[in-house]
Design an enzyme around this catalytic site. Structure first.
Site, mmCIF file in Angstrom:
data_model
loop_
_atom_site.group_PDB
_atom_site.id
_atom_site.type_symbol
_atom_site.label_atom_id
_atom_site.label_comp_id
_atom_site.label_asym_id
_atom_site.label_seq_id
_atom_site.Cartn_x
_atom_site.Cartn_y
_atom_site.Cartn_z
ATOM 1 N N HIS A 25 0.841 -1.198 0.000
ATOM 2 C CA HIS A 25 0.000 0.000 0.000
ATOM 3 C C HIS A 25 0.876 1.247 0.000
ATOM 4 O O HIS A 25 0.845 2.045 0.941
ATOM 5 C CB HIS A 25 -0.928 0.033 1.221
ATOM 6 C CG HIS A 25 -2.214 -0.668 0.982
ATOM 7 N ND1 HIS A 25 -3.248 -0.635 1.877
ATOM 8 C CD2 HIS A 25 -2.660 -1.400 -0.052
ATOM 9 C CE1 HIS A 25 -4.258 -1.322 1.403
ATOM 10 N NE2 HIS A 25 -3.924 -1.814 0.233
ATOM 11 N N HIS A 81 -12.126 -9.397 -5.714
ATOM 12 C CA HIS A 81 -11.709 -8.075 -5.228
ATOM 13 C C HIS A 81 -11.029 -7.350 -6.384
ATOM 14 O O HIS A 81 -10.154 -7.912 -7.043
ATOM 15 C CB HIS A 81 -10.743 -8.281 -4.066
ATOM 16 C CG HIS A 81 -10.292 -7.039 -3.371
ATOM 17 N ND1 HIS A 81 -10.946 -5.825 -3.475
ATOM 18 C CD2 HIS A 81 -9.241 -6.815 -2.529
ATOM 19 C CE1 HIS A 81 -10.306 -4.936 -2.740
ATOM 20 N NE2 HIS A 81 -9.279 -5.502 -2.160
ATOM 21 N N GLU A 83 -9.131 -4.634 -6.205
ATOM 22 C CA GLU A 83 -7.868 -3.937 -5.949
ATOM 23 C C GLU A 83 -6.769 -4.552 -6.832
ATOM 24 O O GLU A 83 -6.722 -5.778 -7.025
ATOM 25 C CB GLU A 83 -7.476 -4.016 -4.462
ATOM 26 C CG GLU A 83 -6.337 -3.062 -4.141
ATOM 27 C CD GLU A 83 -6.133 -2.793 -2.655
ATOM 28 O OE1 GLU A 83 -6.756 -3.482 -1.826
ATOM 29 O OE2 GLU A 83 -5.342 -1.889 -2.340
ATOM 30 N N ASP A 85 -3.813 -5.548 -6.691
ATOM 31 C CA ASP A 85 -2.975 -6.699 -6.324
ATOM 32 C C ASP A 85 -3.668 -8.029 -6.650
ATOM 33 O O ASP A 85 -3.005 -9.066 -6.726
ATOM 34 C CB ASP A 85 -2.512 -6.659 -4.856
ATOM 35 C CG ASP A 85 -3.607 -6.391 -3.851
ATOM 36 O OD1 ASP A 85 -4.671 -5.885 -4.237
ATOM 37 O OD2 ASP A 85 -3.391 -6.681 -2.654
ATOM 38 N N HIS A 147 -11.886 -5.450 2.219
ATOM 39 C CA HIS A 147 -11.314 -4.195 2.632
ATOM 40 C C HIS A 147 -11.790 -3.018 1.759
ATOM 41 O O HIS A 147 -11.744 -1.863 2.165
ATOM 42 C CB HIS A 147 -9.790 -4.420 2.571
ATOM 43 C CG HIS A 147 -8.859 -3.421 2.083
ATOM 44 N ND1 HIS A 147 -8.024 -3.565 1.017
ATOM 45 C CD2 HIS A 147 -8.613 -2.203 2.586
ATOM 46 C CE1 HIS A 147 -7.280 -2.506 0.880
ATOM 47 N NE2 HIS A 147 -7.602 -1.674 1.802
ATOM 48 N N ASP A 166 -8.955 -10.938 0.959
ATOM 49 C CA ASP A 166 -8.097 -10.210 1.906
ATOM 50 C C ASP A 166 -8.280 -10.686 3.354
ATOM 51 O O ASP A 166 -7.334 -10.607 4.157
ATOM 52 C CB ASP A 166 -8.406 -8.703 1.857
ATOM 53 C CG ASP A 166 -7.688 -7.990 0.716
ATOM 54 O OD1 ASP A 166 -6.740 -8.557 0.150
ATOM 55 O OD2 ASP A 166 -8.095 -6.864 0.393
ATOM 56 N N TYR A 194 -1.313 -7.713 9.730
ATOM 57 C CA TYR A 194 -2.092 -7.409 8.516
ATOM 58 C C TYR A 194 -3.418 -6.756 8.908
ATOM 59 O O TYR A 194 -3.836 -5.743 8.334
ATOM 60 C CB TYR A 194 -2.336 -8.715 7.750
ATOM 61 C CG TYR A 194 -3.070 -8.562 6.446
ATOM 62 C CD1 TYR A 194 -2.371 -8.421 5.251
ATOM 63 C CD2 TYR A 194 -4.463 -8.557 6.396
ATOM 64 C CE1 TYR A 194 -3.038 -8.282 4.046
ATOM 65 C CE2 TYR A 194 -5.133 -8.420 5.207
ATOM 66 C CZ TYR A 194 -4.422 -8.283 4.031
ATOM 67 O OH TYR A 194 -5.093 -8.145 2.844
ATOM 68 N N HIS A 227 -3.420 -13.434 0.443
ATOM 69 C CA HIS A 227 -2.024 -13.129 0.789
ATOM 70 C C HIS A 227 -1.551 -14.139 1.829
ATOM 71 O O HIS A 227 -2.278 -14.404 2.806
ATOM 72 C CB HIS A 227 -1.875 -11.739 1.409
ATOM 73 C CG HIS A 227 -2.279 -10.607 0.511
ATOM 74 N ND1 HIS A 227 -1.527 -10.191 -0.555
ATOM 75 C CD2 HIS A 227 -3.364 -9.803 0.538
ATOM 76 C CE1 HIS A 227 -2.122 -9.172 -1.156
ATOM 77 N NE2 HIS A 227 -3.256 -8.925 -0.511
HETATM 78 FE FE1 FEO Z 1 -7.482 -5.168 -0.702
HETATM 79 FE FE2 FEO Z 1 -4.991 -7.586 -1.148
HETATM 80 O O1 FEO Z 1 -6.150 -6.165 -1.604
#
Ligand code: FEO
Length: 400
Positions: A25, A81, A83, A85, A147, A166, A194, A227
């Site tokens: 981030h 998601h 985002e 990543d 998230h 996430d 995290y 992750h």
């Molecule tokens: Fe909210 Fe791993 O992205």
């Protein structure tokens, strides 16, 4: 050629390692050992992929998919998601598998369109919608703002696997893909870090979602986040820990965060710590500019109180302390106490400003005192601060 890693009879990890990532981030979340972007492959009558990875790693993900299915086609891609990543490689994936049907939440579809400007005829799904891939049923569970507004999980009923995106993630990068390979202590510490740095602002939603999931009584043998490691042995411990994180359950611990140029505010911090620590309450002392922000947030998550100190810089706190307070203002702090302190020369409003901002963040102030020290604390001043540290420790202990 990079290979997939089989995680059960019909499912594979097809994610990637980002071993060099030290700032997640942007620079907001410093991490130590890199991370993974996890994607998964489900082999059934229809072949399904869960999530993609950051765009720059997409070659590797495709290699891992090919290592299992060769020239076969993928039928479904679940965008849990948007985002980048997890979605950065999506368009490349669709070039490779143009007939794959993309599934996403309503918010996910909106964000994908705004990020990538191309309509892939997404199938919108909502909580408890299901699709069958043959022998497997995929059930979607939205988790907005855990998230981003679009996040969702995917539960595979017949395999008892929850792809959690996430949620329950951690920044662990390696080939020991499971919690029992990495050890419970490390896995929970990384999950906590995290949570504290990514998820904490949404704790009320996490608490509700954990209760919703418990009410569904889903048998869960594996939680596969986007992750880090996959949970298969310590699922009970993880879910209990997550509830503690979400409710900000606290220990008898005080975190002191300060900034200091000429050591006056540092001496104040250390005098307060002496009183707290000698009274049997755990105390962590961090000079903000020399400490990982990730560590500070992680320690704060289960602390009962926070003391924030700063010297006075033209009648303002140090800019990094201001930034720290800004970060806290997004965290919806619950049930924690706090107090500001600091040394000043000719303007003296800094400590009052810190107290005001701590109150606005949701902390209850430990005292009405304004701990503003004019220039150098004397031996008596430091002794008084140590005494105050003892009083703070007694307040902390009285809450047991
Ligand atoms: Fe909210 Fe791993 O992205």
């Amino acid at each position: 050629m990079k290979q997939a890693i089989q995680i059960n009879k019909h499912m594979y990890w097809v994610g990637v390692h980002d071993f060099n990532c030290r700032h997640f981030h942007g620079n907001m979340f410093p991490i130590e050992e890199g991370t993974t972007y996890n994607a998964y492959l489900i082999i059934d009558k229809e072949i399904t992929v869960i999530d993609t990875v950051e765009a720059e790693f997409m070659d590797i993900m495709l290699e891992r998919i090919h290592s299992v299915i060769g020239d076969q086609k993928v039928d479904n891609i679940i965008v849990q998601h948007a985002e980048p990543d997890h979605s950065g490689g999506f368009m490349r994936f669709m070039n490779e598998y143009p007939n794959a049907k993309p599934y996403a939440s309503n918010a996910g579809v909106q964000i994908m369109l705004k990020q990538y400007f191309k309509d892939y005829e997404y199938h919108k799904v909502k909580t408890l919608d299901e699709i069958s891939t043959g022998d497997f049923t995929l059930t979607f569970i939205e988790m907005p703002l855990i998230h981003w507004p679009d996040n969702m999980m995917t539960y595979v009923k017949e395999a008892h696997v929850l792809f959690s995106n996430d949620a329950f993630g951690q920044h662990i990068a390696g080939y020991d893909l499971y919690d029992d390979k990495c050890g419970l202590t490390k896995c929970l510490a990384k999950a906590k870090e995290y949570y504290a740095n990514i998820v904490m602002p949404y704790s009320d939603r996490v608490e509700k979602k954990l209760n919703d999931i418990a009410a569904l009584q889903l048998p869960i043998q594996m939680i596969a986040p986007s992750h880090g490691i996959i949970w298969r042995t310590y699922i009970k411990e993880l879910l209990e820990a997550y509830m503690d994180f979400a409710t900000m359950k606290a220990e008898n611990k005080v975190v002191i965060v300060y900034e200091s140029i000429w050591k006056h505010t540092q001496d104040m911090a250390e005098a307060l710590a002496e009183g707290i620590g000698q009274s049997g309450v755990s105390v962590k002392v961090f000079k903000e500019s020399q400490t990982s922000g990730a560590l500070i947030m992680s320690e704060l998550l289960d602390a009962k109180a926070l003391l924030v100190g700063s010297g006075c810089y033209n009648n303002e706190p140090a800019s990094n302390i201001s930034g720290f307070l800004s970060k806290l203002s997004t965290c919806h702090i619950k049930g924690k106490k706090a107090l500001g302190f600091g040394s000043y020369g000719w303007f003296r409003n800094t400590t009052a400003q810190i107290n005001e901002r701590l109150s606005a963040c949701g902390f209850e102030l430990l005292s009405d005192q304004i701990l503003a020290q004019n220039y150098t604390p004397s031996t008596d001043d430091l002794a008084n601060l140590t005494k105050l540290g003892t009083e703070i420790a007694n307040i902390i202990k009285s809450e047991d």
